[in-house]
Design a protein around this motif. Structure first.
Motif, mmCIF file in Angstrom:
data_model
loop_
_atom_site.group_PDB
_atom_site.id
_atom_site.type_symbol
_atom_site.label_atom_id
_atom_site.label_comp_id
_atom_site.label_asym_id
_atom_site.label_seq_id
_atom_site.Cartn_x
_atom_site.Cartn_y
_atom_site.Cartn_z
ATOM 1 N N ALA A 141 3.024 -3.754 -1.309
ATOM 2 C CA ALA A 141 3.941 -3.076 -0.487
ATOM 3 C C ALA A 141 3.499 -3.065 0.982
ATOM 4 C CB ALA A 141 4.188 -1.595 -0.703
ATOM 5 N N GLN A 193 4.939 7.927 0.542
ATOM 6 C CA GLN A 193 5.373 6.381 0.140
ATOM 7 C C GLN A 193 4.055 5.914 -0.832
ATOM 8 O OE1 GLN A 193 4.969 4.936 4.171
ATOM 9 N NE2 GLN A 193 7.282 5.572 4.496
ATOM 10 N N VAL A 229 2.619 1.003 4.457
ATOM 11 C CA VAL A 229 2.669 2.392 3.822
ATOM 12 C C VAL A 229 2.072 3.241 5.086
ATOM 13 C CG1 VAL A 229 1.786 3.404 1.736
ATOM 14 C CG2 VAL A 229 2.398 1.165 1.661
ATOM 15 N N VAL A 241 13.091 -0.953 -4.032
ATOM 16 C CA VAL A 241 11.798 -1.104 -4.228
ATOM 17 C C VAL A 241 11.327 -1.010 -5.717
ATOM 18 C CG1 VAL A 241 9.645 -0.151 -3.818
ATOM 19 C CG2 VAL A 241 10.931 -0.377 -2.030
ATOM 20 N N LEU A 262 5.116 4.514 -4.803
ATOM 21 C CA LEU A 262 4.837 3.094 -5.240
ATOM 22 C C LEU A 262 3.652 3.022 -6.288
ATOM 23 C CD1 LEU A 262 4.094 1.689 -1.469
ATOM 24 C CD2 LEU A 262 5.925 1.049 -2.840
ATOM 25 N N ARG A 296 8.625 -3.709 5.140
ATOM 26 C CA ARG A 296 8.144 -2.701 5.515
ATOM 27 C C ARG A 296 9.562 -1.848 5.654
ATOM 28 N NH1 ARG A 296 4.636 -1.869 8.953
ATOM 29 N NH2 ARG A 296 3.721 -3.932 8.561
ATOM 30 N N LEU A 308 11.857 4.971 2.084
ATOM 31 C CA LEU A 308 11.562 5.657 0.690
ATOM 32 C C LEU A 308 11.835 7.196 0.464
ATOM 33 C CD1 LEU A 308 8.324 3.670 -0.760
ATOM 34 C CD2 LEU A 308 10.900 3.567 -1.353
ATOM 35 N N ALA A 337 -1.304 -2.412 -1.766
ATOM 36 C CA ALA A 337 -0.385 -1.992 -0.502
ATOM 37 C C ALA A 337 -1.471 -2.060 0.530
ATOM 38 C CB ALA A 337 0.020 -0.511 -0.726
ATOM 39 N N ILE A 347 9.982 0.068 2.516
ATOM 40 C CA ILE A 347 9.099 1.281 2.519
ATOM 41 C C ILE A 347 9.369 2.693 3.433
ATOM 42 C CG2 ILE A 347 6.667 1.688 2.370
ATOM 43 C CD1 ILE A 347 7.642 -0.124 0.355
#
Length: 271
Positions: free
Chosen positions: A231, A239, A234, A215, A243, A199, A205, A251, A202
């Protein structure tokens, strides 16, 4: 962002006395009915459908209220008190999965369960997992066993356990990818099927170009290795969109569903 740990008896700087008290209380938590499972949905990014759920252990101490997993899990693993709760958690997760699979919407679902190095090192880990699966009539590929990337997987017994589980048909996920220093060594040596991106990448991002590059390249690397990518953490639409564009398969996070009881998730599935 998830709420921070609640203040309580076990908060603050760690001490041996506090750890001992925490570990001693945890040894009795299962018998006292203080433990409970919750399940966080894992969604396909292509269409938003729930593909599975991660089973998470919660501890509500009779005197001190909720104890955060970040507090009790490491201590329970160090002291060996994770065995019985870990076995109970596996049973609870598969019992819930069996119920979901009986509904049309949950028929193809999986459940992910975290395993500690101590559990992996037990010689009967394959028989334990297979026994619970058989009792519920669930295929091995529907049980995803997660091992944190920061765990000491170089322990010979733990490595042997991972290889045995993989050979038996269980899907193995490297959790918290990128949080430690042995990611690529473990990917090279051990039969992981799924990569769960930590995380911390993430969350960066939006503002961190390096996080975006890491990523995107992690997704490509995993796909080159024929691995599924999940992932974690999120929490924003930005995000999720990044992704999805990067080709990430699955996710989980607060944007996609908070941890809930098995009954609540069943209702969301239409069961």
């Amino acid at each position: 962002m998830p709420a921070g740990p609640r203040p309580g008896r076990f908060q603050g700087p760690g001490t041996n006395a506090m750890n001992f008290s925490l570990a001693n209380d945890f040894r009795h938590a299962l018998d006292r009915g203080e433990l409970s499972p919750v399940f966080q949905p894992v969604r396909r990014l292509s269409d938003g459908v729930i593909a599975g759920a991660e089973a998470l252990m919660r501890w509500t101490h009779a005197e001190h209220g909720r104890i955060e997993p970040a507090e009790f899990i490491p201590v329970s693993e160090r002291t060996g008190s994770i065995h019985a709760p870990g076995a109970w958690m596996l049973e609870q997760a598969l019992d819930s999965l069996a119920a979901w699979q009986r509904t049309g919407a949950g028929r193809s679902m999986f459940v992910a369960v975290n395993l500690s190095v101590i559990q992996l090192s037990k010689s009967d880990i394959v028989a334990q997992c297979a026994g619970v699966l058989n009792a519920h009539g669930i295929a091995p590929e529907c049980l995803h066993l997660e091992v944190t990337e920061t765990a000491p997987l170089d322990h010979p017994a733990a490595e042997e356990g991972i290889r045995a589980l993989g050979a038996a048909g269980f899907r193995l996920a490297m959790d918290d990818f990128g949080a430690g220093f042995s990611s690529f060594t473990h990917l090279h040596r051990l039969p992981f099927d799924t990569l769960k991106i930590d995380r911390s990448f993430i969350s960066g991002l939006r503002d961190n170009a390096r996080s975006r590059a890491i990523v995107a390249n992690a997704v490509r690397l995993a796909h080159d290795l024929d691995m599924t990518v999940v992932a974690e953490g999120v929490e924003t639409e930005q995000q999720r969109a990044f992704l999805q564009e990067a080709g990430c398969d699955l996710a989980q996070g607060f944007l996609l569903g908070r941890p809930a009881t098995a009954a609540a998730l069943s209702r969301e599935l239409g069961g």
